[in-house]
Design a protein around this motif. Structure first.
Motif, PDB file in Angstrom:
ATOM      1  N   VAL A  89       0.887  -1.178  -0.087  1.00  0.00           N
ATOM      2  CA  VAL A  89       0.006   0.048   0.266  1.00  0.00           C
ATOM      3  C   VAL A  89       0.850   1.135   0.027  1.00  0.00           C
ATOM      4  CG1 VAL A  89      -1.879   1.307   1.347  1.00  0.00           C
ATOM      5  CG2 VAL A  89      -1.990  -1.231   1.132  1.00  0.00           C
ATOM      6  N   LEU A  90       2.015   1.253   0.950  1.00  0.00           N
ATOM      7  CA  LEU A  90       2.733   2.489   0.810  1.00  0.00           C
ATOM      8  C   LEU A  90       3.604   2.561  -0.551  1.00  0.00           C
ATOM      9  CD1 LEU A  90       4.822   2.273   4.025  1.00  0.00           C
ATOM     10  CD2 LEU A  90       3.312   3.944   3.537  1.00  0.00           C
ATOM     11  N   GLY A  91       3.988   1.487  -1.373  1.00  0.00           N
ATOM     12  CA  GLY A  91       4.491   1.803  -2.665  1.00  0.00           C
ATOM     13  C   GLY A  91       3.568   2.123  -3.496  1.00  0.00           C
ATOM     14  N   ARG A  92       2.240   2.100  -3.425  1.00  0.00           N
ATOM     15  CA  ARG A  92       1.217   2.725  -4.047  1.00  0.00           C
ATOM     16  C   ARG A  92       0.987   4.089  -3.984  1.00  0.00           C
ATOM     17  NH1 ARG A  92      -2.195  -0.650  -7.545  1.00  0.00           N
ATOM     18  NH2 ARG A  92      -3.161   1.250  -8.058  1.00  0.00           N
ATOM     19  N   LEU A  93       0.930   4.609  -2.552  1.00  0.00           N
ATOM     20  CA  LEU A  93       0.713   5.884  -2.145  1.00  0.00           C
ATOM     21  C   LEU A  93       1.610   6.889  -1.982  1.00  0.00           C
ATOM     22  CD1 LEU A  93      -2.503   4.803  -0.230  1.00  0.00           C
ATOM     23  CD2 LEU A  93      -2.521   5.491  -2.617  1.00  0.00           C
ATOM     24  N   SER A  94       2.828   6.367  -1.388  1.00  0.00           N
ATOM     25  CA  SER A  94       3.739   7.070  -0.639  1.00  0.00           C
ATOM     26  C   SER A  94       4.728   8.013  -1.735  1.00  0.00           C
ATOM     27  CB  SER A  94       4.635   6.474   0.146  1.00  0.00           C
ATOM     28  OG  SER A  94       5.496   5.651  -0.448  1.00  0.00           O
ATOM     29  N   LYS A  95       5.278   9.121  -1.137  1.00  0.00           N
ATOM     30  CA  LYS A  95       6.092   9.831  -1.949  1.00  0.00           C
ATOM     31  C   LYS A  95       7.459  10.233  -0.877  1.00  0.00           C
ATOM     32  CE  LYS A  95       3.002  12.902  -2.389  1.00  0.00           C
ATOM     33  NZ  LYS A  95       2.105  14.275  -2.726  1.00  0.00           N
ATOM     34  N   PRO A  96       8.292  10.764  -1.692  1.00  0.00           N
ATOM     35  CA  PRO A  96       9.690  11.091  -0.871  1.00  0.00           C
ATOM     36  C   PRO A  96       9.219  11.872   0.323  1.00  0.00           C
ATOM     37  CG  PRO A  96      10.329  10.895  -2.873  1.00  0.00           C
ATOM     38  CD  PRO A  96       8.810  10.945  -3.116  1.00  0.00           C
ATOM     39  N   SER A  97       8.172  12.749   0.460  1.00  0.00           N
ATOM     40  CA  SER A  97       8.093  13.828   1.224  1.00  0.00           C
ATOM     41  C   SER A  97       7.201  13.275   2.379  1.00  0.00           C
ATOM     42  CB  SER A  97       7.101  14.938   0.788  1.00  0.00           C
ATOM     43  OG  SER A  97       5.889  14.434  -0.024  1.00  0.00           O
ATOM     44  N   ASP A  98       6.794  12.064   2.277  1.00  0.00           N
ATOM     45  CA  ASP A  98       6.062  11.199   3.235  1.00  0.00           C
ATOM     46  C   ASP A  98       7.007  10.623   4.169  1.00  0.00           C
ATOM     47  OD1 ASP A  98       3.740  12.139   2.216  1.00  0.00           O
ATOM     48  OD2 ASP A  98       3.538  10.320   0.751  1.00  0.00           O
ATOM     49  N   ARG A  99       8.513  10.562   4.197  1.00  0.00           N
ATOM     50  CA  ARG A  99       9.453   9.951   4.894  1.00  0.00           C
ATOM     51  C   ARG A  99       8.972  10.118   6.539  1.00  0.00           C
ATOM     52  NH1 ARG A  99      14.582  10.892   1.337  1.00  0.00           N
ATOM     53  NH2 ARG A  99      14.253   9.215  -0.251  1.00  0.00           N
ATOM     54  N   MET A 156      10.157   2.152   9.986  1.00  0.00           N
ATOM     55  CA  MET A 156      11.289   2.895  10.266  1.00  0.00           C
ATOM     56  C   MET A 156      12.589   3.155   9.336  1.00  0.00           C
ATOM     57  SD  MET A 156      11.101   2.395  14.443  1.00  0.00           S
ATOM     58  CE  MET A 156      10.732   0.691  14.431  1.00  0.00           C
ATOM     59  N   ASP A 157      12.970   1.594   9.086  1.00  0.00           N
ATOM     60  CA  ASP A 157      14.015   1.513   8.056  1.00  0.00           C
ATOM     61  C   ASP A 157      13.695   2.186   6.733  1.00  0.00           C
ATOM     62  OD1 ASP A 157      15.314   0.114  10.090  1.00  0.00           O
ATOM     63  OD2 ASP A 157      14.908  -1.819   9.079  1.00  0.00           O
ATOM     64  N   LEU A 158      12.699   2.048   6.049  1.00  0.00           N
ATOM     65  CA  LEU A 158      12.460   2.727   4.890  1.00  0.00           C
ATOM     66  C   LEU A 158      12.465   4.315   4.939  1.00  0.00           C
ATOM     67  CD1 LEU A 158      11.296   2.051   1.878  1.00  0.00           C
ATOM     68  CD2 LEU A 158       9.095   2.434   2.936  1.00  0.00           C
ATOM     69  N   ALA A 159      12.180   4.698   6.208  1.00  0.00           N
ATOM     70  CA  ALA A 159      12.280   6.006   5.994  1.00  0.00           C
ATOM     71  C   ALA A 159      13.785   6.725   6.667  1.00  0.00           C
ATOM     72  CB  ALA A 159      11.481   6.669   7.059  1.00  0.00           C
ATOM     73  N   TYR A 160      14.498   5.692   7.419  1.00  0.00           N
ATOM     74  CA  TYR A 160      15.768   6.114   8.113  1.00  0.00           C
ATOM     75  C   TYR A 160      16.978   6.175   7.186  1.00  0.00           C
ATOM     76  CZ  TYR A 160      19.728   6.459  11.268  1.00  0.00           C
ATOM     77  OH  TYR A 160      20.812   6.833  11.982  1.00  0.00           O
ATOM     78  N   PHE A 161      16.811   5.242   6.332  1.00  0.00           N
ATOM     79  CA  PHE A 161      18.470   4.990   5.586  1.00  0.00           C
ATOM     80  C   PHE A 161      18.283   6.132   4.630  1.00  0.00           C
ATOM     81  CE2 PHE A 161      17.949   0.546   7.238  1.00  0.00           C
ATOM     82  CZ  PHE A 161      19.488   0.597   7.690  1.00  0.00           C
ATOM     83  N   PRO A 162      17.295   6.408   3.459  1.00  0.00           N
ATOM     84  CA  PRO A 162      17.257   7.378   2.754  1.00  0.00           C
ATOM     85  C   PRO A 162      17.622   8.871   3.524  1.00  0.00           C
ATOM     86  CG  PRO A 162      15.499   6.187   2.161  1.00  0.00           C
ATOM     87  CD  PRO A 162      16.017   5.680   3.633  1.00  0.00           C
ATOM     88  N   ILE A 163      17.190   8.997   4.776  1.00  0.00           N
ATOM     89  CA  ILE A 163      17.482  10.242   5.494  1.00  0.00           C
ATOM     90  C   ILE A 163      18.999  10.240   5.944  1.00  0.00           C
ATOM     91  CG2 ILE A 163      17.303  11.630   7.770  1.00  0.00           C
ATOM     92  CD1 ILE A 163      14.397  10.348   7.626  1.00  0.00           C
ATOM     93  N   GLN A 164      19.572   9.001   6.384  1.00  0.00           N
ATOM     94  CA  GLN A 164      21.035   9.169   6.495  1.00  0.00           C
ATOM     95  C   GLN A 164      21.761   9.123   5.541  1.00  0.00           C
ATOM     96  OE1 GLN A 164      22.055   5.022   7.584  1.00  0.00           O
ATOM     97  NE2 GLN A 164      24.224   5.483   7.454  1.00  0.00           N
TER      98      GLN A 164
END
Length: 431
Positions: free
Chosen positions: A274-284, A325-333
């Motif tokens: 579902v996240l893959g269908r709806l999320s954008k990078p700004s949703d981290r 948490m991992d999906l958001a954390y690693f791109p931020i890092q």
């Protein structure tokens, strides 16, 4: 549906050669990770019935990781990165062999097995993180982690329940047969690590440029990321070992452990789709906050109920929370590393290695909190309340991450595309 699958396969085939090899290497090794994360802790718990020994085992692992990051930086001057990466994977099987050969689980034996696993994780993650950073950019980084997380989630459905019930049925309730089951699993782990190493050697991975790796002064943005790493480290031990400790303590069956892990992974797979269908990078930040909130909610249920029902709820929520948490954390890092490495004109590996020390501080404090409660109060109190304390502290990560993203956008070099304009690669990877 078949058309979408073919489209996704074509999209993957269009990626650079090293991108594909790294994903495939990690995909093969992913079959080992649930065994290391879940069932080694269950083995220690079964043979000692002491949650403190599980946490001490984790602490020795965490102590070995940053030291190995430092050693890895030195060895990269003399060995190809593929050899060190492969060595890390194969050492995980050797660590399990050491653990299974112990006649009694004393602290020395647990420490040796833990340090060896720390060497494994150190070589594996130091080189994996560098390669992921080197072969991706902010355009395809969400795609890379979205793809990996999706595959990991699917594998996490199959492996825990298969291994859990294999131990349960083959063991037949006798210690000798249970130990034999663990030994067979250890052999399978060693074979898989060899296969992953073979895949790894098909890549054309290049060592990082030989620059200085050790620094003691950094840009202010990096110090903010280190504080976020420390908060992440607080909970890492609990994210890995808590399910095994709780189920073995309250239910005492590997089959129940495997089933609970797999049910949670199925739900996590749906959430990731579902996240893959709806999320954008700004949703981290939203994704990060959702993961942290679910972790806290699960810890709260476990603390209040502290029975079989509470454990199942905790595990289900945890298995959804962790990939979020991992999906958001690693791109931020990695975005921060991209920015500060250009500002300070330093090699990326210096930041990867320094980041590990930030994690270690958090891991040490988290494990210390558990051990303090276990020795000063009781093991039950530690399992019941330490997780709640750590989960509550982790909620601070939301505000730290927001500040990091805001400062990173201000420091982003002119001419680079803003994140808002980057297509959601997670959606591309799954849709």
């Amino acid at each position: 549906m078949l058309g979408k699958l073919n489209k996704e396969i074509r999209h993957f085939q269009q990626q650079p050669h090293d991108f594909k090899i790294l994903v495939l290497t990690n995909l093969v090794y992913a079959f080992v990770l649930p065994v290391i994360d879940i069932f080694v802790a269950a083995y220690v718990m079964r043979h000692s019935n002491d949650p403190s020994k599980v946490v001490i085992y984790q602490l020795t692992i965490y102590t070995g990781i940053p030291l190995t990051f430092l050693l890895n930086g030195i060895l990269l001057k003399h060995f190809n990165i593929r050899k060190l990466y492969s060595a890390g994977m194969m050492l995980s099987g050797i660590s399990m062999i050491i653990m299974m050969s112990l006649k009694t689980l004393d602290l020395v034996g647990i420490g040796v097995a833990g340090i060896t696993m720390g060497l494994s994780f150190g070589f594996y993650w130091a080189n994996r993180d560098y390669l992921a950073l080197a072969i991706t950019n902010d355009h395809n980084r969400n795609y890379y982690y979205g793809l990996e997380t999706f595959f990991y989630t699917i594998i996490a459905v199959i492996i825990p329940v298969t291994i859990g019930w294999f131990i349960e049925f083959r063991g037949g309730g006798t210690d000798d047969k249970v130990n034999g089951s663990y030994q067979i699993i250890t052999g399978a782990v060693l074979v898989i690590t060899i296969l992953a190493s073979i895949v790894c050697f098909r890549g054309n991975f290049k060592n990082p440029a030989q620059k200085k790796y050790i620094f003691f002064k950094f840009h202010p943005l990096w110090y903010r990321l280190l504080s976020l790493a420390m908060l992440k480290g607080l909970a890492q031990g609990f994210l890995v070992t808590a399910p095994a400790m709780l189920i073995m303590q309250l239910l005492g069956k590997e089959g129940a452990l495997g089933s609970a892990q797999s049910v949670g992974a199925i739900i996590a797979a749906v959430v990731m789709y579902v996240l893959g269908r709806l999320s954008k990078p700004s949703d981290r930040i939203k994704i990060f906050a959702a993961g942290l909130g679910l972790f806290f909610l699960g810890a709260l249920f476990n603390g209040i109920l502290f029975n079989g029902t509470g454990v199942v709820i905790f595990i289900l929520l945890l298995l959804i929370a962790k990939p979020l948490m991992d999906l958001a954390y690693f791109p931020i890092q990695f975005k921060v590393i991209d920015i500060v490495s250009k500002i300070e004109n330093r090699g990326e590996f210096a930041y990867i290695m320094n980041h590990e020390w930030g994690l270690y501080v958090g891991r040490f404090l988290g494990a210390g909190t558990f051990l303090a409660l276990a020795y000063l109060v009781s093991g039950e109190a530690a399992l019941r309340y330490a997780i709640v304390i750590i989960a509550a502290l982790q909620l601070c990560s939301i505000f730290v991450a927001k500040k990091i993203i805001a400062e990173g956008e201000k420091l982003q070099p002119a001419g680079e595309p803003e994140e808002e304009k980057v297509t959601s690669a997670v959606a591309e990877s799954i849709v």
